[in-house]
Scaffold this motif. Structure first.
Motif, PDB file in Angstrom:
ATOM      1  N   LEU A 358       0.832  -1.198   0.000  1.00 63.96           N
ATOM      2  CA  LEU A 358       0.000   0.000   0.000  1.00 63.96           C
ATOM      3  C   LEU A 358       0.869   1.252   0.000  1.00 63.96           C
ATOM      4  CD1 LEU A 358      -2.903   1.143   0.235  1.00 63.96           C
ATOM      5  CD2 LEU A 358      -2.622   1.066   2.716  1.00 63.96           C
ATOM      6  N   THR A 359       1.900   1.261   0.850  1.00 66.25           N
ATOM      7  CA  THR A 359       2.814   2.399   0.910  1.00 66.25           C
ATOM      8  C   THR A 359       3.535   2.597  -0.418  1.00 66.25           C
ATOM      9  OG1 THR A 359       3.177   2.006   3.278  1.00 66.25           O
ATOM     10  CG2 THR A 359       4.791   3.365   2.136  1.00 66.25           C
ATOM     11  N   LEU A 360       4.018   1.511  -1.009  1.00 66.97           N
ATOM     12  CA  LEU A 360       4.723   1.598  -2.288  1.00 66.97           C
ATOM     13  C   LEU A 360       3.795   2.064  -3.404  1.00 66.97           C
ATOM     14  CD1 LEU A 360       6.760  -1.721  -1.974  1.00 66.97           C
ATOM     15  CD2 LEU A 360       7.706   0.593  -1.898  1.00 66.97           C
ATOM     16  N   GLY A 361       2.544   1.587  -3.375  1.00 71.93           N
ATOM     17  CA  GLY A 361       1.581   2.014  -4.385  1.00 71.93           C
ATOM     18  C   GLY A 361       1.302   3.502  -4.305  1.00 71.93           C
ATOM     19  N   ILE A 362       1.121   4.010  -3.086  1.00 75.45           N
ATOM     20  CA  ILE A 362       0.889   5.450  -2.911  1.00 75.45           C
ATOM     21  C   ILE A 362       2.102   6.248  -3.369  1.00 75.45           C
ATOM     22  CG2 ILE A 362       0.522   7.260  -1.195  1.00 75.45           C
ATOM     23  CD1 ILE A 362      -1.138   5.240   0.405  1.00 75.45           C
ATOM     24  N   ALA A 363       3.303   5.762  -3.049  1.00 76.44           N
ATOM     25  CA  ALA A 363       4.533   6.457  -3.469  1.00 76.44           C
ATOM     26  C   ALA A 363       4.613   6.544  -4.986  1.00 76.44           C
ATOM     27  CB  ALA A 363       5.755   5.739  -2.905  1.00 76.44           C
ATOM     28  N   CYS A 364       4.286   5.436  -5.673  1.00 80.35           N
ATOM     29  CA  CYS A 364       4.317   5.449  -7.145  1.00 80.35           C
ATOM     30  C   CYS A 364       3.221   6.351  -7.703  1.00 80.35           C
ATOM     31  CB  CYS A 364       4.153   4.031  -7.680  1.00 80.35           C
ATOM     32  SG  CYS A 364       5.575   2.962  -7.371  1.00 80.35           S
ATOM     33  N   GLY A 365       2.057   6.372  -7.046  1.00 75.68           N
ATOM     34  CA  GLY A 365       0.987   7.273  -7.480  1.00 75.68           C
ATOM     35  C   GLY A 365       1.391   8.724  -7.357  1.00 75.68           C
ATOM     36  N   ILE A 366       2.102   9.067  -6.287  1.00 69.70           N
ATOM     37  CA  ILE A 366       2.594  10.435  -6.109  1.00 69.70           C
ATOM     38  C   ILE A 366       3.577  10.794  -7.217  1.00 69.70           C
ATOM     39  CG2 ILE A 366       4.032  11.882  -4.618  1.00 69.70           C
ATOM     40  CD1 ILE A 366       2.716  10.522  -2.220  1.00 69.70           C
ATOM     41  N   LEU A 367       4.454   9.859  -7.573  1.00 73.45           N
ATOM     42  CA  LEU A 367       5.381  10.101  -8.679  1.00 73.45           C
ATOM     43  C   LEU A 367       4.619  10.386  -9.972  1.00 73.45           C
ATOM     44  CD1 LEU A 367       8.158   7.407  -8.096  1.00 73.45           C
ATOM     45  CD2 LEU A 367       8.424   9.885  -7.965  1.00 73.45           C
ATOM     46  N   MET A 368       3.562   9.612 -10.230  1.00 75.68           N
ATOM     47  CA  MET A 368       2.764   9.827 -11.445  1.00 75.68           C
ATOM     48  C   MET A 368       2.041  11.168 -11.397  1.00 75.68           C
ATOM     49  SD  MET A 368       1.144   6.079 -12.214  1.00 75.68           S
ATOM     50  CE  MET A 368       2.201   4.643 -12.480  1.00 75.68           C
ATOM     51  N   SER A 369       1.540  11.543 -10.231  1.00 74.00           N
ATOM     52  CA  SER A 369       0.868  12.834 -10.093  1.00 74.00           C
ATOM     53  C   SER A 369       1.825  13.978 -10.407  1.00 74.00           C
ATOM     54  CB  SER A 369       0.336  12.980  -8.663  1.00 74.00           C
ATOM     55  OG  SER A 369      -0.165  14.283  -8.428  1.00 74.00           O
ATOM     56  N   ILE A 370       3.053  13.893  -9.908  1.00 69.55           N
ATOM     57  CA  ILE A 370       4.052  14.932 -10.167  1.00 69.55           C
ATOM     58  C   ILE A 370       4.446  14.936 -11.638  1.00 69.55           C
ATOM     59  CG2 ILE A 370       6.423  15.657  -9.648  1.00 69.55           C
ATOM     60  CD1 ILE A 370       5.964  14.473  -6.825  1.00 69.55           C
ATOM     61  N   SER A 371       4.529  13.740 -12.240  1.00 71.22           N
ATOM     62  CA  SER A 371       4.914  13.629 -13.643  1.00 71.22           C
ATOM     63  C   SER A 371       3.903  14.294 -14.569  1.00 71.22           C
ATOM     64  CB  SER A 371       5.072  12.153 -14.014  1.00 71.22           C
ATOM     65  OG  SER A 371       5.302  12.003 -15.399  1.00 71.22           O
ATOM     66  N   ARG A 372       2.616  14.145 -14.268  1.00 74.27           N
ATOM     67  CA  ARG A 372       1.573  14.648 -15.171  1.00 74.27           C
ATOM     68  C   ARG A 372       1.162  16.082 -14.863  1.00 74.27           C
ATOM     69  NH1 ARG A 372       2.067  11.792 -19.263  1.00 74.27           N
ATOM     70  NH2 ARG A 372       0.038  12.553 -19.967  1.00 74.27           N
ATOM     71  N   TYR A 373       1.600  16.630 -13.741  1.00 71.84           N
ATOM     72  CA  TYR A 373       1.113  17.948 -13.311  1.00 71.84           C
ATOM     73  C   TYR A 373       1.728  19.063 -14.146  1.00 71.84           C
ATOM     74  CZ  TYR A 373       0.418  22.102 -10.422  1.00 71.84           C
ATOM     75  OH  TYR A 373       0.093  23.353  -9.987  1.00 71.84           O
ATOM     76  N   ARG A 374       0.879  19.950 -14.609  1.00 76.83           N
ATOM     77  CA  ARG A 374       1.305  21.151 -15.327  1.00 76.83           C
ATOM     78  C   ARG A 374       0.639  22.358 -14.679  1.00 76.83           C
ATOM     79  NH1 ARG A 374       3.851  17.577 -16.725  1.00 76.83           N
ATOM     80  NH2 ARG A 374       4.481  16.887 -18.791  1.00 76.83           N
ATOM     81  N   PRO A 375       1.388  23.234 -14.015  1.00 73.59           N
ATOM     82  CA  PRO A 375       0.778  24.380 -13.334  1.00 73.59           C
ATOM     83  C   PRO A 375       0.101  25.304 -14.325  1.00 73.59           C
ATOM     84  CG  PRO A 375       3.158  24.610 -13.397  1.00 73.59           C
ATOM     85  CD  PRO A 375       2.856  23.220 -13.893  1.00 73.59           C
ATOM     86  N   VAL A 376      -1.008  25.879 -13.895  1.00 76.33           N
ATOM     87  CA  VAL A 376      -1.752  26.815 -14.743  1.00 76.33           C
ATOM     88  C   VAL A 376      -1.040  28.154 -14.726  1.00 76.33           C
ATOM     89  CG1 VAL A 376      -3.951  27.993 -15.095  1.00 76.33           C
ATOM     90  CG2 VAL A 376      -3.921  25.633 -14.254  1.00 76.33           C
ATOM     91  N   ARG A 377      -0.655  28.648 -15.890  1.00 76.18           N
ATOM     92  CA  ARG A 377       0.042  29.924 -15.978  1.00 76.18           C
ATOM     93  C   ARG A 377      -0.985  31.064 -16.107  1.00 76.18           C
ATOM     94  NH1 ARG A 377       5.305  28.999 -16.614  1.00 76.18           N
ATOM     95  NH2 ARG A 377       5.976  26.988 -17.438  1.00 76.18           N
ATOM     96  N   GLN A 378      -0.804  32.073 -15.273  1.00 77.51           N
ATOM     97  CA  GLN A 378      -1.727  33.215 -15.267  1.00 77.51           C
ATOM     98  C   GLN A 378      -1.092  34.428 -15.934  1.00 77.51           C
ATOM     99  OE1 GLN A 378      -2.808  33.734 -11.171  1.00 77.51           O
ATOM    100  NE2 GLN A 378      -4.010  31.845 -11.091  1.00 77.51           N
TER     101      GLN A 378
END
Length: 378
Positions: A358-378
């Protein structure tokens, strides 16, 4: 219908596909080795399959959670984790000589696992808030934030989990800007300490010698590491049998489900901490190298995600999650091959157990979240 399609597209794009491909490959390999370790498809095999499905669901939920949301929740996760650790200290349940569990009435949890994620989250949040104006005091505060949960976990005692929590938190502090020069005196003291330990092993490992800072069983683990033959049927049994299994695999291995050490029950804890011994005996040196290459690719993918992250929070958190995998693998393989003491650290995606997965799965999910995140430019 349009909303459903949009949600499906969002769900699919939440994944980092190179990382997901590596995880699927490791999950298949892990279930294959588990099938051999348990000798078939008994309840442990079925439970591990269920654990993988739960871990994948948690991975997906974490991947769907944007880093800004994680950053807002980081202090709350940390405070809740520390409070639960204090609850373990005063109201925890003791099992096999360690007080690690907390009964909340509806569920029984092990709070120390939560800190593997919440400590790097908290430290990444702290350094993100203070980026550009870091002082020595800030590193001291970060050290205190790390030492508090680390000390509470050591008191349980659970040295393996404490080591992983400390490593994941320390990586955030180091990536946050801690000077390498400050680490040199610590490294020097560690080398001197290990050298002294090896030189005076015959005197300090006597039964009447108290090491003060370590429990007796931890002392015996270190002494057994230095000389497993001193207690071949007791404390040294795990190390000796796992080393025999790894060595007997040779270059090519004995073949799938043909390992004698594991199937004749010579390897203790063969489905959990010592599953690498089962794998090495059956698949040999080449198989072991292949597994380590898979782990290296996983860690490198995580570091690549960290390097491309768009925020300081994302860079520090992704770097910490990646190095946590390295510590998992290094410590587990080290203790199975006899170069590190046995501290109860599982092998990622291979060892049986739901909490670690469970811990490893959450860690990998966090990596994927950071990988796909693109901040909205204002």
């Amino acid at each position: 219908m349009k909303r459903i399609v949009q949600w499906a597209i969002k769900a699919l794009t939440a994944f980092d596909w190179p990382l997901l491909a590596l995880l699927i490959l490791m999950a298949v390999l892990g279930m294959t080795v588990m099938h051999s370790a348990v000798g078939g498809t008994d309840w442990r095999f079925a439970d591990q399959l269920r654990n993988f499905l739960i871990a994948f669901a948690c991975l997906w939920l974490a991947a769907m959670t944007p880093p800004p949301v994680l950053m807002r929740l980081a202090p709350y996760f940390y405070v809740i984790g520390v409070v639960l650790l204090l609850g373990v200290e005063f109201f925890g349940e003791t099992s096999k000589g360690a007080t690690r569990w907390l009964n909340l009435g509806v569920v029984r949890i092990q709070p120390s696992e939560m800190l593997k994620i919440s400590v790097p989250l908290m430290l990444a949040w702290y350094f993100h808030r203070n980026q550009g104006r870091l002082r020595v005091l800030d590193f001291f505060v970060a050290g205190v934030l790390l030492v508090i949960p680390f000390s509470l976990i050591v008191l349980q005692p659970d040295l393996g989990t404490a080591l992983l929590v400390f490593a994941s938190g320390f990586c955030v502090i180091y990536f946050g800007g801690l000077s390498f020069k400050l680490l040199m005196p610590i490294a020097f003291l560690m080398v001197v300490g290990v050298g002294t330990l090896v030189y005076y092993e015959g005197q300090i490992c006597q039964p009447g010698v108290d090491w003060v800072i370590l429990h007796d069983y931890q002392k015996y683990r270190v002494c057994t590491l230095l000389d497993p033959s001193s207690d071949p049927l007791g404390k040294g049994f795990h190390t000796i049998q796992s080393m025999i299994a790894v060595g007997s695999g040779g270059v090519y291995g004995k073949g799938y489900m043909l390992g004698t050490q594991s199937h004749l029950d010579f390897i203790p804890e063969r489905t959990t901490d010592f599953i690498f011994a089962v794998y090495a005996e059956e698949f040999g040196l080449y198989g072991g190298i292949m597994l380590l290459v898979l782990y290296a690719l996983l860690i490198l993918r995580g570091l690549a995600i960290a390097a491309r992250a768009h925020t300081q929070f994302g860079r520090l958190l992704a770097g910490s999650m990646s190095m946590m995998f390295f510590v998992y693998v290094f410590v587990n393989v080290g203790m199975v091959t006899g170069i590190l003491p046995v501290v109860g650290v599982p092998l990622p995606f291979m060892s049986y157990g739901g909490t670690a997965l469970l811990t490893l799965g959450i860690a990998c999910g966090i990596l994927m979240s950071i990988s796909r995140y693109r901040p909205v430019r204002q």
